[in-house]
Enzyme design. Structure first.
Site, PDB file in Angstrom:
ATOM      1  N   ASP A 228      -0.321   3.329   8.110  1.00 14.78           N
ATOM      2  CA  ASP A 228      -0.770   2.238   7.230  1.00 14.78           C
ATOM      3  C   ASP A 228      -2.239   2.442   6.829  1.00 14.78           C
ATOM      4  O   ASP A 228      -2.597   2.348   5.650  1.00 14.78           O
ATOM      5  CB  ASP A 228      -0.574   0.896   7.952  1.00 14.78           C
ATOM      6  CG  ASP A 228      -1.033  -0.270   7.103  1.00 14.78           C
ATOM      7  OD1 ASP A 228      -0.334  -0.621   6.151  1.00 14.78           O
ATOM      8  OD2 ASP A 228      -2.123  -0.811   7.390  1.00 14.78           O
TER       9      ASP A 228
ATOM     10  N   LYS B 210       0.814  -1.236   0.000  1.00 14.59           N
ATOM     11  CA  LYS B 210       0.000   0.000   0.000  1.00 14.59           C
ATOM     12  C   LYS B 210       0.834   1.267   0.000  1.00 14.59           C
ATOM     13  O   LYS B 210       0.425   2.296  -0.524  1.00 14.59           O
ATOM     14  CB  LYS B 210      -1.014   0.026   1.153  1.00 14.59           C
ATOM     15  CG  LYS B 210      -0.515  -0.378   2.519  1.00 14.59           C
ATOM     16  CD  LYS B 210      -0.651  -1.858   2.695  1.00 14.59           C
ATOM     17  CE  LYS B 210       0.368  -2.405   3.663  1.00 14.59           C
ATOM     18  NZ  LYS B 210      -0.169  -3.164   4.732  1.00 14.59           N
TER      19      LYS B 210
ATOM     20  N   GLU C 209       3.515  -4.248  10.125  1.00 12.11           N
ATOM     21  CA  GLU C 209       4.475  -3.774   9.135  1.00 12.11           C
ATOM     22  C   GLU C 209       5.891  -3.998   9.670  1.00 12.11           C
ATOM     23  O   GLU C 209       6.091  -4.157  10.877  1.00 12.11           O
ATOM     24  CB  GLU C 209       4.260  -2.281   8.871  1.00 12.11           C
ATOM     25  CG  GLU C 209       2.944  -1.955   8.212  1.00 12.11           C
ATOM     26  CD  GLU C 209       2.741  -2.694   6.905  1.00 12.11           C
ATOM     27  OE1 GLU C 209       3.529  -2.509   5.985  1.00 12.11           O
ATOM     28  OE2 GLU C 209       1.782  -3.489   6.810  1.00 12.11           O
TER      29      GLU C 209
ATOM     30  N   LYS D 276      -4.013   3.319   3.075  1.00 17.26           N
ATOM     31  CA  LYS D 276      -5.154   2.568   2.527  1.00 17.26           C
ATOM     32  C   LYS D 276      -6.323   3.491   2.185  1.00 17.26           C
ATOM     33  O   LYS D 276      -6.981   3.310   1.162  1.00 17.26           O
ATOM     34  CB  LYS D 276      -5.576   1.488   3.524  1.00 17.26           C
ATOM     35  CG  LYS D 276      -4.526   0.372   3.621  1.00 17.26           C
ATOM     36  CD  LYS D 276      -4.739  -0.500   4.822  1.00 17.26           C
ATOM     37  CE  LYS D 276      -3.763  -1.663   4.858  1.00 17.26           C
ATOM     38  NZ  LYS D 276      -3.732  -2.362   6.151  1.00 17.26           N
TER      39      LYS D 276
ATOM     40  N   VAL E  97      -5.404  -3.120   0.322  1.00 14.87           N
ATOM     41  CA  VAL E  97      -6.397  -2.583   1.273  1.00 14.87           C
ATOM     42  C   VAL E  97      -7.258  -3.739   1.784  1.00 14.87           C
ATOM     43  O   VAL E  97      -7.863  -4.465   1.005  1.00 14.87           O
ATOM     44  CB  VAL E  97      -7.320  -1.537   0.600  1.00 14.87           C
ATOM     45  CG1 VAL E  97      -8.317  -0.985   1.623  1.00 14.87           C
ATOM     46  CG2 VAL E  97      -6.518  -0.416  -0.022  1.00 14.87           C
TER      47      VAL E  97
ATOM     48  N   GLY F 227       2.521 -12.135  12.057  1.00  9.74           N
ATOM     49  CA  GLY F 227       2.817 -11.642  10.703  1.00  9.74           C
ATOM     50  C   GLY F 227       1.878 -10.547  10.239  1.00  9.74           C
ATOM     51  O   GLY F 227       1.800 -10.251   9.053  1.00  9.74           O
TER      52      GLY F 227
ATOM     53  N   GLU G 263      -5.400  -5.334  -5.197  1.00  7.70           N
ATOM     54  CA  GLU G 263      -6.508  -5.731  -4.312  1.00  7.70           C
ATOM     55  C   GLU G 263      -6.022  -5.994  -2.882  1.00  7.70           C
ATOM     56  O   GLU G 263      -6.707  -5.648  -1.907  1.00  7.70           O
ATOM     57  CB  GLU G 263      -7.176  -6.999  -4.883  1.00  7.70           C
ATOM     58  CG  GLU G 263      -8.411  -7.464  -4.163  1.00  7.70           C
ATOM     59  CD  GLU G 263      -9.543  -6.447  -4.201  1.00  7.70           C
ATOM     60  OE1 GLU G 263     -10.153  -6.276  -5.257  1.00  7.70           O
ATOM     61  OE2 GLU G 263      -9.812  -5.815  -3.155  1.00  7.70           O
TER      62      GLU G 263
ATOM     63  N   ILE H 254     -10.058  -8.995   1.942  1.00  6.23           N
ATOM     64  CA  ILE H 254     -11.382  -8.480   1.546  1.00  6.23           C
ATOM     65  C   ILE H 254     -11.375  -7.962   0.110  1.00  6.23           C
ATOM     66  O   ILE H 254     -10.565  -7.105  -0.230  1.00  6.23           O
ATOM     67  CB  ILE H 254     -11.818  -7.296   2.452  1.00  6.23           C
ATOM     68  CG1 ILE H 254     -11.732  -7.674   3.925  1.00  6.23           C
ATOM     69  CG2 ILE H 254     -13.203  -6.809   2.095  1.00  6.23           C
ATOM     70  CD1 ILE H 254     -12.011  -6.505   4.863  1.00  6.23           C
TER      71      ILE H 254
ATOM     72  N   GLY I  70      -2.308 -11.015   7.309  1.00  6.67           N
ATOM     73  CA  GLY I  70      -1.921 -12.408   7.498  1.00  6.67           C
ATOM     74  C   GLY I  70      -1.516 -13.047   6.177  1.00  6.67           C
ATOM     75  O   GLY I  70      -1.891 -12.578   5.098  1.00  6.67           O
TER      76      GLY I  70
HETATM   77  P1  NDP Z   1       8.103  -9.292   4.816  1.00  7.16           P
HETATM   78  O1  NDP Z   1       9.147  -8.384   5.394  1.00  7.16           O
HETATM   79  O2  NDP Z   1       7.707 -10.508   5.553  1.00  7.16           O
HETATM   80  O3  NDP Z   1       8.568  -9.750   3.352  1.00  7.16           O
HETATM   81  C1  NDP Z   1       9.270  -8.956   2.441  1.00  7.16           C
HETATM   82  C2  NDP Z   1      10.265  -9.866   1.710  1.00  7.16           C
HETATM   83  O4  NDP Z   1      10.837  -9.143   0.633  1.00  7.16           O
HETATM   84  C3  NDP Z   1      11.389 -10.342   2.624  1.00  7.16           C
HETATM   85  O5  NDP Z   1      11.668 -11.693   2.388  1.00  7.16           O
HETATM   86  C4  NDP Z   1      12.527  -9.434   2.181  1.00  7.16           C
HETATM   87  O6  NDP Z   1      13.795  -9.981   2.416  1.00  7.16           O
HETATM   88  C5  NDP Z   1      12.256  -9.319   0.698  1.00  7.16           C
HETATM   89  N1  NDP Z   1      12.939  -8.174   0.121  1.00  7.16           N
HETATM   90  C6  NDP Z   1      13.066  -6.932   0.621  1.00  7.16           C
HETATM   91  N2  NDP Z   1      13.789  -6.161  -0.218  1.00  7.16           N
HETATM   92  C7  NDP Z   1      14.120  -6.943  -1.259  1.00  7.16           C
HETATM   93  C8  NDP Z   1      14.885  -6.734  -2.450  1.00  7.16           C
HETATM   94  N3  NDP Z   1      15.446  -5.567  -2.703  1.00  7.16           N
HETATM   95  N4  NDP Z   1      15.020  -7.761  -3.296  1.00  7.16           N
HETATM   96  C9  NDP Z   1      14.481  -8.955  -3.042  1.00  7.16           C
HETATM   97  N5  NDP Z   1      13.757  -9.221  -1.933  1.00  7.16           N
HETATM   98  C10 NDP Z   1      13.592  -8.229  -1.056  1.00  7.16           C
HETATM   99  O7  NDP Z   1       6.843  -8.390   4.511  1.00  7.16           O
HETATM  100  P2  NDP Z   1       5.325  -8.868   4.325  1.00  7.16           P
HETATM  101  O8  NDP Z   1       5.279 -10.081   3.475  1.00  7.16           O
HETATM  102  O9  NDP Z   1       4.634  -8.867   5.609  1.00  7.16           O
HETATM  103  O10 NDP Z   1       4.743  -7.609   3.514  1.00  7.16           O
HETATM  104  C11 NDP Z   1       5.062  -7.395   2.162  1.00  7.16           C
HETATM  105  C12 NDP Z   1       4.188  -6.256   1.643  1.00  7.16           C
HETATM  106  O11 NDP Z   1       2.813  -6.630   1.772  1.00  7.16           O
HETATM  107  C13 NDP Z   1       4.325  -4.960   2.449  1.00  7.16           C
HETATM  108  O12 NDP Z   1       4.140  -3.877   1.578  1.00  7.16           O
HETATM  109  C14 NDP Z   1       3.163  -5.029   3.437  1.00  7.16           C
HETATM  110  O13 NDP Z   1       2.731  -3.754   3.837  1.00  7.16           O
HETATM  111  C15 NDP Z   1       2.113  -5.696   2.579  1.00  7.16           C
HETATM  112  N6  NDP Z   1       1.074  -6.400   3.300  1.00  7.16           N
HETATM  113  C16 NDP Z   1       1.382  -7.243   4.327  1.00  7.16           C
HETATM  114  C17 NDP Z   1       0.388  -7.954   4.972  1.00  7.16           C
HETATM  115  C18 NDP Z   1       0.662  -8.877   6.095  1.00  7.16           C
HETATM  116  O14 NDP Z   1      -0.295  -9.382   6.696  1.00  7.16           O
HETATM  117  N7  NDP Z   1       1.920  -9.148   6.424  1.00  7.16           N
HETATM  118  C19 NDP Z   1      -1.011  -7.819   4.567  1.00  7.16           C
HETATM  119  C20 NDP Z   1      -1.234  -6.923   3.449  1.00  7.16           C
HETATM  120  C21 NDP Z   1      -0.217  -6.253   2.864  1.00  7.16           C
HETATM  121  P3  NDP Z   1      14.517  -9.680   3.842  1.00  7.16           P
HETATM  122  O15 NDP Z   1      13.628 -10.273   4.897  1.00  7.16           O
HETATM  123  O16 NDP Z   1      15.827 -10.355   3.699  1.00  7.16           O
HETATM  124  O17 NDP Z   1      14.601  -8.186   3.947  1.00  7.16           O
HETATM  125  N1  HSE Z   2       0.101  -4.173   8.834  1.00  5.54           N
HETATM  126  C1  HSE Z   2      -1.096  -4.262   8.084  1.00  5.54           C
HETATM  127  C2  HSE Z   2      -2.273  -4.428   9.018  1.00  5.54           C
HETATM  128  C3  HSE Z   2      -1.028  -5.413   7.128  1.00  5.54           C
HETATM  129  O1  HSE Z   2      -2.050  -4.759  10.179  1.00  5.54           O
HETATM  130  O2  HSE Z   2      -3.412  -4.200   8.613  1.00  5.54           O
HETATM  131  C4  HSE Z   2      -2.200  -5.498   6.199  1.00  5.54           C
HETATM  132  O3  HSE Z   2      -2.197  -4.445   5.286  1.00  5.54           O
END
Ligand code: NDP
Ligand code: HSE
Length: 412
Positions: free
Chosen positions: A197, A101, A186, A201, A128, A183, A125, A132, A299
């Site tokens: 955050d 986002k 952020e 959104k 936000v 998980g 999708e 959902i 999640g």
């Molecule tokens: P994480 O930190 O768990 O995952 C991000 C991944 O991307 C890590 O494995 C990280 O590696 C890797 N990464 C970072 N920089 C690079 C790069 N330059 N090249 C390659 N890989 C890279 O984050 P999330 O999965 O929780 O979140 C990802 C996105 O989704 C965020 O924008 C978040 O706001 C969004 N989001 C998350 C939700 C959730 O429930 N967690 C829900 C909805 C949206 P490393 O760990 O080594 O840095």
């Molecule tokens: N950190 C965000 C939240 C992840 O708790 O809603 C989902 O966008």
């Protein structure tokens, strides 16, 4: 013909995308009518113990140079290098689905334009409300509506924390730690706690609903850091629940007013019943009246479900869809000043004479609470604008009445 998919970032969401795809691959192929392969996963780390270890790549060029890669999911988070990577994919004619986002709220206008110029799509999708469906309904199912408001609980972490504080008597930091372990949070959880955050959104929903890019800097934003457990309890006794509400309203003058702040939500409003990691979004439009969307807001698999939904639709599309877009504008003239914000207010003050309070606020609601600590809890009877609120606060100070807590009320 076989189409390839790729994922950038194998963290909570990215690994969920890969695992959910592999688990339901046959179902997905049957429903989409496409033969699909998860071909590449870009990450900084290696995952030697995972079944997808052989798909890990370190260089984006591998993905860009493979003409069979049709769709890329960006799940790295942050603005850079996500922006550069996503733009390169779109310029190579590969559609992108993102859960990021921060990227959409700050660079959505540019990326939507890049997608259009390259006859592909930029979908978000998952950005936000986690699982959902809200982006697609807004620009597809509800395309015939003029919108007048969108309001919701858009941050799972803060809703989870508030709920744990109230129902499990957990302190703020333990509840945050649990949300991080699950998980939900952020990378920097201050983005959740301080409302940034939810702000990103509501920027995305505002831009989509009203057609002009709303940047985070234009949204008055307050998080839950100052919410005290005692106010959540008093609010409950008066028939309200304190929730972090992200909202955008279309005002009578045609301007929009986006805000993010903790609000006291009336108990007959469905948003007051949304608990834990769940999110909900209420949309008001001239055709639908009101519609509500509800589900898990964060999640691994809930978010992966939304990303995959985008990826699979993108594989099927042969050109940019026109409905999911907004204008890139230099001015913020279409956004109303926060001074025009109006609401009734919940107050917790030092002990005070009800007759004096009624005079200051015009009226106060009949139901009040007096505590053993000489505090008074009440809700104003009238809607106040910011000037009226400031005047009332001055009068309270003049009468020696201390304001200990104050929340605007979200009415149905
Ligand atoms: P994480 O930190 O768990 O995952 C991000 C991944 O991307 C890590 O494995 C990280 O590696 C890797 N990464 C970072 N920089 C690079 C790069 N330059 N090249 C390659 N890989 C890279 O984050 P999330 O999965 O929780 O979140 C990802 C996105 O989704 C965020 O924008 C978040 O706001 C969004 N989001 C998350 C939700 C959730 O429930 N967690 C829900 C909805 C949206 P490393 O760990 O080594 O840095
Ligand atoms: N950190 C965000 C939240 C992840 O708790 O809603 C989902 O966008």
């Amino acid at each position: 013909m076989m189409k390839k998919l790729a994922v950038l970032g194998c963290g909570v969401v990215g690994s969920g995308v890969v695992e959910l795809f592999e688990k339901n691959k046959n179902l997905i192929q049957k429903r989409s009518g496409m033969e699909l392969e998860m071909a590449y996963i870009l990450d900084l780390r290696d995952f030697p113990d995972k079944p997808y270890a052989n798909k890990i790549v370190k260089d984006l060029q591998v993905i860009l140079n493979d003409p069979d890669v049709a769709v890329v999911a960006e799940c790295m988070g942050g603005v850079e290098p996500a922006f550069t990577f996503v733009k390169s994919c779109l310029e190579a004619g590969k559609s992108v689905a993102t859960s990021n986002k921060e990227l959409v709220a700050s660079k959505g206008d540019i990326l939507l334009q890049t997608a259009k110029e390259n006859h592909c799509n930029f979908f978000f999708e998952a950005s936000v409300g986690g699982a959902i469906p809200i982006i697609r309904p807004l620009h597809k199912c509800l395309i015939a509506n003029e919108f007048s408001a969108v309001a919701g609980i858009l941050n799972g972490t803060t809703n989870f924390i508030l709920n744990k504080m109230i129902t499990a008597d957990m302190d703020f930091s333990s509840a945050l730690k649990l949300a991080q372990e699950k998980g939900y949070a952020e990378k920097d959880p201050t983005a959740d706690v301080d409302g940034h955050d939810a702000c990103r959104k509501i920027c995305i929903l505002s831009s989509l609903a009203f057609g002009k890019h709303v940047y985070p800097e234009s949204v008055p934003t307050k998080g839950i850091r100052e919410v005290e457990l005692k106010d959540t309890k008093f609010c409950g006794q008066l028939g309200y629940a304190i929730k972090l509400i992200a909202r955008v309203q279309m005002l009578e003058n045609g301007k929009i007013l986006p805000t993010v702040m903790p609000m006291a939500v009336e108990e007959d409003n469905l948003l007051s019943q949304v608990n834990g990691v769940y999110n909900a979004v209420m949309v008001r439009g001239d055709g639908i009246g009101k519609a509500m969307f509800y589900g898990r807001g964060a999640g691994k698999f809930p978010t992966a479900s939304a990303v995959l939904g985008d990826m699979i639709e993108e594989v099927q599309l042969s050109d940019t869809i026109p409905s999911q877009t907004w204008e890139n504008v230099n001015s913020t003239d279409f956004i109303e000043d926060f001074a025009k914000f109006t609401a009734k207010y919940y107050f917790r003050t030092s002990a005070a004479d009800i007759a004096v309070l009624s005079e200051i606020f015009g009226a106060i609601d009949e139901k009040t609470i007096s505590t053993d600590e000489d505090e008074l809890i009440f809700v104003t009877g009238n809607v106040l604008n910011r000037t009226e609120l400031e005047i009332a606060m001055k009068f309270l100070a003049q009468k020696g009445i201390q304001v200990l807590a104050q929340y605007p009320v979200l009415t149905a």
